[in-house]
Design a protein around this motif. Structure first.
Motif, mmCIF file in Angstrom:
data_model
loop_
_atom_site.group_PDB
_atom_site.id
_atom_site.type_symbol
_atom_site.label_atom_id
_atom_site.label_comp_id
_atom_site.label_asym_id
_atom_site.label_seq_id
_atom_site.Cartn_x
_atom_site.Cartn_y
_atom_site.Cartn_z
ATOM 1 N N GLU A 1 0.822 -1.645 -0.264
ATOM 2 C CA GLU A 1 0.268 0.022 0.099
ATOM 3 C C GLU A 1 0.728 1.643 0.266
ATOM 4 N N LYS A 2 2.304 1.195 -0.171
ATOM 5 C CA LYS A 2 2.834 1.993 0.200
ATOM 6 C C LYS A 2 3.442 3.072 -1.023
ATOM 7 N N TYR A 3 2.663 3.095 -2.078
ATOM 8 C CA TYR A 3 2.744 3.741 -2.961
ATOM 9 C C TYR A 3 1.161 4.274 -3.390
ATOM 10 N N SER A 4 0.100 3.855 -2.766
ATOM 11 C CA SER A 4 -0.898 4.267 -3.013
ATOM 12 C C SER A 4 -1.974 4.575 -1.420
ATOM 13 N N LEU A 5 -2.529 3.694 -1.258
ATOM 14 C CA LEU A 5 -3.148 3.987 0.098
ATOM 15 C C LEU A 5 -2.339 5.266 1.328
ATOM 16 N N THR A 6 -1.456 4.096 1.368
ATOM 17 C CA THR A 6 -0.368 4.966 2.762
ATOM 18 C C THR A 6 0.285 6.147 2.025
ATOM 19 N N ASP A 7 1.054 6.865 0.835
ATOM 20 C CA ASP A 7 0.768 7.667 0.430
ATOM 21 C C ASP A 7 -0.336 8.985 -0.004
ATOM 22 N N GLN A 8 -1.011 8.777 0.077
ATOM 23 C CA GLN A 8 -2.448 9.563 -0.650
ATOM 24 C C GLN A 8 -2.743 9.789 0.413
ATOM 25 N N ILE A 9 -2.909 8.829 1.909
ATOM 26 C CA ILE A 9 -3.819 9.676 2.350
ATOM 27 C C ILE A 9 -2.608 10.843 3.789
#
Length: 125
Positions: free
Chosen positions: A33-41
């Protein structure tokens, strides 16, 4: 209380604390999730604060101030959406999600109040 900086605003302090709490939770989320959810939130929650500072710098002109506050409100809403994804993916408990989204809603209410009545924040010539 005299407000000398956006950092003195109650809404800024609440948004900053929320962004930091989201950061702490997101440390435990899966690597995939590092480059999707984590970075986005992380980006959207931090953008609430950074865009609020930009709005504060533009308060000489009411239209610019309101425009930037609208961006702030949008980033706050985006953060709320990412919190829903985190809950539904099993990365946040329902209790933690409810608490964080309530804090997000509180920030949104303060922003809404500023948008409805920007006058007290505008620099007078």
């Amino acid at each position: 209380m005299l407000i000398n900086s956006a950092k003195d605003l109650k809404v800024y302090k609440a948004a900053y604390e929320l962004a930091m709490e989201i950061f702490e939770f997101s440390k435990a989320w899966p690597f995939e999730e590092k480059y999707s959810l984590t970075d986005q939130i992380r980006r959207s929650s931090r953008s609430v604060c950074s865009n609020l500072r930009e709005a504060w710098a533009k308060r000489r002109y009411e239209a610019h101030f309101i425009s930037k506050l609208t961006d702030v409100d949008g980033e706050n809403s985006e953060t709320d959406t990412w919190l829903n994804f985190a809950r539904d993916c099993g990365y946040l408990s329902i209790a933690d999600h409810d608490r964080l989204t309530e804090r997000c809603r509180s920030v949104g209410k303060m922003l809404g109040s500023m948008l409805k009545n920007p006058g007290p924040f505008i620099l007078k010539s």
